[in-house]
Design an enzyme around this catalytic site. Structure first.
Site, PDB file in Angstrom:
ATOM      1  N   LYS A   1       8.770   5.321   2.439  1.00 31.63           N
ATOM      2  CA  LYS A   1       7.530   5.683   1.740  1.00 31.63           C
ATOM      3  C   LYS A   1       6.744   6.694   2.565  1.00 31.63           C
ATOM      4  CE  LYS A   1       7.136   1.385  -0.794  1.00 31.63           C
ATOM      5  NZ  LYS A   1       6.777  -0.033  -0.695  1.00 31.63           N
TER       6      LYS A   1
ATOM      7  N   GLN B   1       2.567  -4.054   1.555  1.00 32.86           N
ATOM      8  CA  GLN B   1       3.984  -4.354   1.325  1.00 32.86           C
ATOM      9  C   GLN B   1       4.195  -5.859   1.148  1.00 32.86           C
ATOM     10  OE1 GLN B   1       6.591  -2.028   1.054  1.00 32.86           O
ATOM     11  NE2 GLN B   1       7.777  -3.822   0.480  1.00 32.86           N
TER      12      GLN B   1
ATOM     13  N   ASP C   1       0.006   0.366  -6.641  1.00 33.19           N
ATOM     14  CA  ASP C   1       1.131  -0.485  -7.027  1.00 33.19           C
ATOM     15  C   ASP C   1       0.910  -1.095  -8.416  1.00 33.19           C
ATOM     16  OD1 ASP C   1       3.389  -0.693  -5.495  1.00 33.19           O
ATOM     17  OD2 ASP C   1       2.578  -2.193  -4.115  1.00 33.19           O
TER      18      ASP C   1
END
Ligand code: NDP
Length: 296
Positions: A55, A99, A122
């Site tokens: 990422k 995460q 997200d």
């Protein structure tokens, strides 16, 4: 049958990232700063470390800032929430990604709820899942949005098609179903308690498999010509030909490719789309946060 056409998610994602890089450079000119994505990793989970590294790398390659925050496995929830608050308040940060999975002593839902919905790239905050379910603009989880992009690229309009989503997780199955419903598909959501799964799958024009079971969906479950999107990432036990264990999807590719009209491979299908969509969501967030119009 002639065999399915293979949907090249890797090439699609590369193309998407190239367009994001152009738009990110334009954003920098208009806003006087780069768009920025903050990624928070707690602990040493090896798969998470790999994701976070790619990422960060792809964020920078697209001309955006990557802010990485690596916290010790034993970090307490309060310290993590404090960091999220600082990132919420930081004008250089447009998107925040924590995460998952988090260590067991931390309540994931509390942490996700602490992220500002306007920085929740997200799309896991309940405000954003609510926006998706009522049809308001918001952030949509990256993996299902990537699947939708591949489907629309392949099929054009999805209106009226029968879609079966296998899996009902909050990060893939449910938002995928909401996206397909918004495209006017007739949507069925299957899961571990579904009766006669092969028969349910057989009526689908579109099959999205997000189960986490290696090669579960067989070719004879698939209506000839259907479009198959395989979200699963499963590692088989090591063998002589693959000492690290072969990566396979939730679909039995060898039999499915004989019957389907189009199919995503694993690897190289859905997988590469996820980060590309994350970067797109971050750029959308940056435009909104900076009050700069974004021409998608
Ligand atoms: P979850 O484990 O959260 O959900 C799996 C779903 O599959 C559940 O809804 C479960 O049903 C259902 N299920 C399990 N067994 C069966 C069965 N035998 N028949 C029918 N349904 C079943 O997984 P995720 O949604 O997080 O991920 C799914 C897969 O996608 C995984 O392989 C994961 O690695 C992969 N993935 C890939 C991504 C990418 O490409 N970037 C991103 C995210 C995930 P129930 O609810 O009843 O338990």
């Amino acid at each position: 049958t002639q065999g399915a056409s293979v949907i090249d998610g890797k090439a699609f994602a590369e193309d998407l990232r190239a367009r994001i890089a152009v738009a990110a450079a334009q954003f920098e000119v208009h806003a006087g700063r780069k768009a920025g994505l903050a990624v928070v990793l707690v602990g040493e989970d090896p798969a998470s470390q790999v994701y976070v590294r790619s990422k960060g790398k792809q964020t920078v390659e697209c001309g955006m800032n990557s802010f990485e925050h690596k916290l010790d496995e034993n970090t307490d929830e309060g310290a993590l929430l404090d960091l999220v608050e600082r990132l919420n308040a930081d004008p250089a940060v447009d998107g925040i990604l924590v995460q998952l999975p988090l260590p067991a002593h931390i309540n994931e839902q509390e942490v996700i709820s602490a992220i500002s919905p306007d920085k929740d790239v997200d799309g896991f905050h309940i405000i954003n899942s609510g926006r998706l379910s009522v049809g308001l603009p918001g952030f949509v989880p990256c993996t299902p949005l990537g699947c939708l992009m591949l489907l629309k690229d392949k099929l054009g309009s999805l209106c009226g098609l029968d879609a079966v989503v296998i899996g009902r997780s909050n990060i893939v199955g449910k938002p995928m179903a909401a996206l397909l419903l918004a495209e006017s598909c007739t949507v069925t959501i299957a899961h571990s308690r579904t009766k006669d799964l092969p028969d349910v799958v057989r009526r689908a024009d579109i099959i999205v498999a997000a189960v986490g079971r290696a090669e579960m969906v067989k070719g004879d479950w698939i209506k000839p010509g259907a479009t198959v999107i395989d979200v699963g990432i499963n590692r088989l036990p090591p063998s002589e030909t693959s000492p690290k264990g072969k990566l396979v999807g939730d679909v039995d590719y060898a039999s499915a490719v004989q019957v389907a009209g189009a199919i995503t491979p694993v690897p190289g299908g859905v997988g590469p789309m996820t980060i590309a969509v994350l970067l797109r969501n971050t750029l959308v967030a940056a435009h909104r946060n900076a009050g700069v119009a974004f021409d998608e």
